[in-house]
Design a protein around this motif. Structure first.
Motif, mmCIF file in Angstrom:
data_model
loop_
_atom_site.group_PDB
_atom_site.id
_atom_site.type_symbol
_atom_site.label_atom_id
_atom_site.label_comp_id
_atom_site.label_asym_id
_atom_site.label_seq_id
_atom_site.Cartn_x
_atom_site.Cartn_y
_atom_site.Cartn_z
ATOM 1 N N GLN A 1 0.832 -1.207 0.000
ATOM 2 C CA GLN A 1 0.000 0.000 0.000
ATOM 3 C C GLN A 1 0.866 1.257 0.000
ATOM 4 O O GLN A 1 0.637 2.205 -0.775
ATOM 5 C CB GLN A 1 -0.916 -0.008 1.229
ATOM 6 N N LEU A 2 1.891 1.269 0.862
ATOM 7 C CA LEU A 2 2.756 2.446 0.935
ATOM 8 C C LEU A 2 3.567 2.614 -0.350
ATOM 9 O O LEU A 2 3.764 3.743 -0.816
ATOM 10 C CB LEU A 2 3.697 2.307 2.132
ATOM 11 N N SER A 3 4.034 1.503 -0.915
ATOM 12 C CA SER A 3 4.818 1.586 -2.156
ATOM 13 C C SER A 3 3.987 2.181 -3.291
ATOM 14 O O SER A 3 4.480 2.982 -4.084
ATOM 15 C CB SER A 3 5.336 0.203 -2.552
ATOM 16 N N ARG A 4 2.724 1.786 -3.363
ATOM 17 C CA ARG A 4 1.852 2.349 -4.404
ATOM 18 C C ARG A 4 1.702 3.852 -4.242
ATOM 19 O O ARG A 4 1.713 4.604 -5.217
ATOM 20 C CB ARG A 4 0.490 1.661 -4.355
ATOM 21 N N ARG A 5 1.560 4.298 -2.995
ATOM 22 C CA ARG A 5 1.406 5.740 -2.754
ATOM 23 C C ARG A 5 2.675 6.490 -3.151
ATOM 24 O O ARG A 5 2.608 7.555 -3.784
ATOM 25 C CB ARG A 5 1.107 5.967 -1.265
ATOM 26 N N VAL A 6 3.835 5.932 -2.786
ATOM 27 C CA VAL A 6 5.089 6.599 -3.109
ATOM 28 C C VAL A 6 5.308 6.636 -4.615
ATOM 29 O O VAL A 6 5.745 7.641 -5.172
ATOM 30 C CB VAL A 6 6.261 5.889 -2.399
ATOM 31 N N GLN A 7 4.978 5.530 -5.293
ATOM 32 C CA GLN A 7 5.103 5.498 -6.748
ATOM 33 C C GLN A 7 4.192 6.524 -7.401
ATOM 34 O O GLN A 7 4.564 7.170 -8.382
ATOM 35 C CB GLN A 7 4.768 4.095 -7.273
ATOM 36 N N ARG A 8 3.012 6.668 -6.861
ATOM 37 C CA ARG A 8 2.044 7.595 -7.445
ATOM 38 C C ARG A 8 2.416 9.048 -7.191
ATOM 39 O O ARG A 8 2.365 9.897 -8.097
ATOM 40 C CB ARG A 8 0.649 7.311 -6.865
ATOM 41 N N ASP A 9 2.811 9.369 -5.933
ATOM 42 C CA ASP A 9 3.057 10.762 -5.557
ATOM 43 C C ASP A 9 4.509 11.180 -5.704
ATOM 44 O O ASP A 9 4.801 12.377 -5.762
ATOM 45 C CB ASP A 9 2.611 10.999 -4.104
ATOM 46 N N GLY A 10 5.405 10.207 -5.694
ATOM 47 C CA GLY A 10 6.816 10.528 -5.836
ATOM 48 C C GLY A 10 7.433 11.186 -4.627
ATOM 49 O O GLY A 10 8.454 11.862 -4.749
ATOM 50 N N LYS A 11 6.849 11.022 -3.443
ATOM 51 C CA LYS A 11 7.386 11.634 -2.230
ATOM 52 C C LYS A 11 7.044 10.772 -1.022
ATOM 53 O O LYS A 11 6.317 9.784 -1.133
ATOM 54 C CB LYS A 11 6.828 13.041 -2.047
ATOM 55 N N MET A 12 7.569 11.175 0.137
ATOM 56 C CA MET A 12 7.370 10.415 1.360
ATOM 57 C C MET A 12 5.883 10.323 1.708
ATOM 58 O O MET A 12 5.109 11.254 1.497
ATOM 59 C CB MET A 12 8.106 11.090 2.521
ATOM 60 N N VAL A 13 5.505 9.170 2.293
ATOM 61 C CA VAL A 13 4.144 8.961 2.777
ATOM 62 C C VAL A 13 4.198 8.783 4.287
ATOM 63 O O VAL A 13 4.972 7.951 4.790
ATOM 64 C CB VAL A 13 3.496 7.719 2.121
#
Length: 615
Positions: free
Chosen positions: A202-214
């Motif tokens: 889940q976190l990897s998808r967010r980082v890939q999408r936003d390109g920044k820390m989650v």
């Protein structure tokens, strides 16, 4: 009171910046026990001593070769004044007095001048722009000093995870590849903790999408409107990037409480510096791998040269396959340029800045192959006097090219299959498995399907390697590229011989119409020989030493199975099959039959009229 400082301005010494305290005298010399260690042959073990006395900073010389202050040799003890330069051999130190407005930085730095400056600038930036407490700054400084001394990326990442685990009060820290669909857990701290795969994905998808820390807590706070939030756990995912290129991510989890703002800022600062160090280590590994590849290169060519239709089709296939993460099996005759295709796949893919490691499987003894590929630990066997990482570790994050993969032993094939399936391997003598993230390319001139039938190659490994297959055409199938290749070789030889080199039309026509059974390797050899033999500035027909086309073997039509179970007939049938598969090449046939070349020659002479083609 002013703060006294020594700053390295020339030569090699450690550290390059040292703050002086009135109650702590500073020693300078070649011994590691000194406050400043000098790396100069003119330095004595204890060369000089700097101390505070009567409101003055003094320096006393003990060195055999003397100490100079502002180019004047110190006789006994002299006072140091702001701006004075201290010189020992080629090492120069600047003495300065500054006010106490900015916090001191009394840490011991790294080994190279460029790295020392990087750490110094980073610490200055942290001091100026953050509100870290002194203990946090001290921890960051110690980590930075450790990081620039480190040569092993795994050890560096593990140390970063340990620091983050303590400073952020996390329950686990994991280092993963940034694959949104299947993030590979490469390291975890503490070791016994199990990763939360679902949360990591889940976190990897967010980082890939936003390109920044989650930061998970901020997301949950944004969606919850009550006074008492219903969560007690928290998570961070910090990408480690080299510009736009992702090297991985650190996942920091706390199952008992939320992270503080200070802990998050600390993690960001440490991960930012970690990413720079990992990028430098990756570049170093890539340069080392490229240097080794170039030193062992056979064809003398580093790109696909030519513009014929077969070569355009090959380039188009490479362009489609390069961005994919899947293994590629490259097939073709000896000397067609299979390694060039593998290099093009690497350079045009997402791992281009990472190492491209080449291993020629046919050149390494089967007994040494496992250690070369997977590495070993000190004491694993006789002669293992230190740890060896192995080529899989050297190629981590990059590409591993297995040339002549058909020559791997069945045991190594089984381990290679496990790496392809599970992305893990175990070095010889190690207690734990290592997770790796790399792309595997393989090449062969053998008929692997025939090897599968004979039990020499695993069928399951064949299917895993042949997700994408690229067949490299022989030179005779794109003879229109021969003029480009000849000019390529002549341009290189012109630089080496320092004389202009040309070729006559008649000589070029002869080259174009030759079948070239040795392909690029043979063409290069002929051109180099012609340059050596030529009497003027042009290669003519007489300069070309080309062997006549080999006469095809007159082997009779072979049966799919031996004519009988008679031992003599079985042996004759096996030898005929091997010679036919290799076009009469005795060395390759001997490899297929599992015997030495001399033994095969003896069997052939006994069983005439089995034909044999001159090599």
């Amino acid at each position: 009171m002013s703060r006294a400082r020594l700053t390295l301005t020339g030569g090699d010494a450690k550290p390059d910046i040292l703050d002086l305290l009135p109650d702590q005298p500073v020693t300078i010399g070649r011994s590691r026990d000194n406050s400043i260690v000098l790396r100069d042959e003119h330095a004595s073990r204890l060369h000089a001593r700097i101390y505070f006395e009567g409101e003055r900073w003094m320096i006393r010389d003990f060195g055999l070769n003397g100490t100079r202050v502002n180019e004047e040799r110190v006789a006994q003890a002299v006072e140091l004044v702001h701006g004075y330069e201290i010189r020992v051999g080629e090492i120069r130190l600047r003495f300065t007095l500054e006010d106490m407005a900015s916090p001191p930085k009394p840490w011991r730095g790294p080994s190279t001048t460029s790295d020392r400056r990087t750490v110094t600038e980073a610490i200055g930036s942290l001091t100026a722009s953050s509100k870290f407490q002194s203990d946090e700054l001290k921890t960051l400084c110690h980590f930075m000093a450790y990081a620039v001394e480190q040569n092993d990326s795994r050890d560096l990442i593990r140390e970063a995870m340990r620091v983050l685990f303590i400073e952020t009060t996390a329950t686990r820290v994991a280092y993963l590849t940034l694959d949104a669909n299947d993030p590979t857990v490469k390291l975890i701290f503490p070791d016994a903790v199990e990763p939360d795969t679902q949360l990591s994905r889940q976190l990897s998808r967010r980082v890939q999408r936003d390109g920044k820390m989650v930061w998970l807590a901020t997301d949950m706070a944004d969606t919850h409107h009550g006074d008492n939030p219903p969560f007690r756990s928290d998570a961070l995912c910090l990408p480690l990037r080299d510009g736009v290129l992702s090297m991985g991510a650190l996942h920091i989890h706390n199952e008992n409480q939320l992270f503080t703002e200070r802990a998050v800022r600390f993690a960001e600062a440490l991960c930012g510096f970690l990413a720079q160090c990992l990028s430098a280590l990756r570049q170093r590994r890539a340069l080392m791998a490229e240097n080794e590849r170039l030193q062992s290169h056979i064809t003398g060519i580093n790109e696909l040269v030519g513009d014929s239709a077969p070569l355009q089709e090959l380039r188009a296939l490479i362009e489609r396959a390069a961005p994919q993460p899947y293994p590629v099996l490259i097939t073709g005759e000896p000397g067609v340029g299979k390694e060039l295709v593998a290099l093009a796949l690497h350079q045009n893919g997402p791992r281009a800045s990472a190492p491209f490691v080449v291993i020629h499987c046919s050149r390494i003894a089967p007994s040494l192959m496992e250690a070369e590929l997977f590495g070993y630990r000190k004491g694993a066997f006789s002669g293992a006097d230190q740890d060896y990482a192995g080529l899989f570790s050297h190629a981590d994050e990059g590409t591993l090219f297995l040339d002549e993969v058909g020559d791997l032993s069945l045991e190594c094939q089984a381990k290679l299959l496990r790496v392809l399936d599970a992305k893990i391997f175990r070095p010889i003598g190690a207690n734990a498995e290592i997770r790796t993230d790399l792309r595997i390319l393989a090449a062969t001139q053998r008929d692997l399907e025939a090897d599968i039938r004979s039990g020499r190659f695993r069928q399951d490994l064949f299917y895993r390697l042949r997700v994408i297959q690229i067949a490299v055409p022989p030179l005779r199938d794109h003879a229109a590229d021969i003029p480009y290749l000849v000019q390529y070789f002549l341009d290189k030889l012109t630089l080496e011989t320092r004389r202009p080199l040309k070729i006559t039309d008649a000589a070029m026509d002869k080259l174009i119409h030759h079948p070239w059974p040795g392909n690029l390797r043979q063409l290069r050899s002929v051109i180099e020989s012609a340059v050596f033999m030529m009497s003027d500035e042009s290669i003519d027909i007489d300069s070309l030493k080309i062997d006549p086309p080999a006469v095809p073997p007159t082997t009779p039509t072979l049966l799919d199975r031996p004519p009988s179970l008679d031992w003599e007939e079985l042996e004759r049938w096996a030898i005929e099959q091997a010679l036919q598969q290799t076009g009469g090449n005795v060395s390759q046939a001997a490899r297929i039959l599992g015997m030495s070349r001399d033994t095969l020659h003896t069997r052939i002479r006994k069983k005439t009229p089995i034909p044999e083609t001159p090599e």
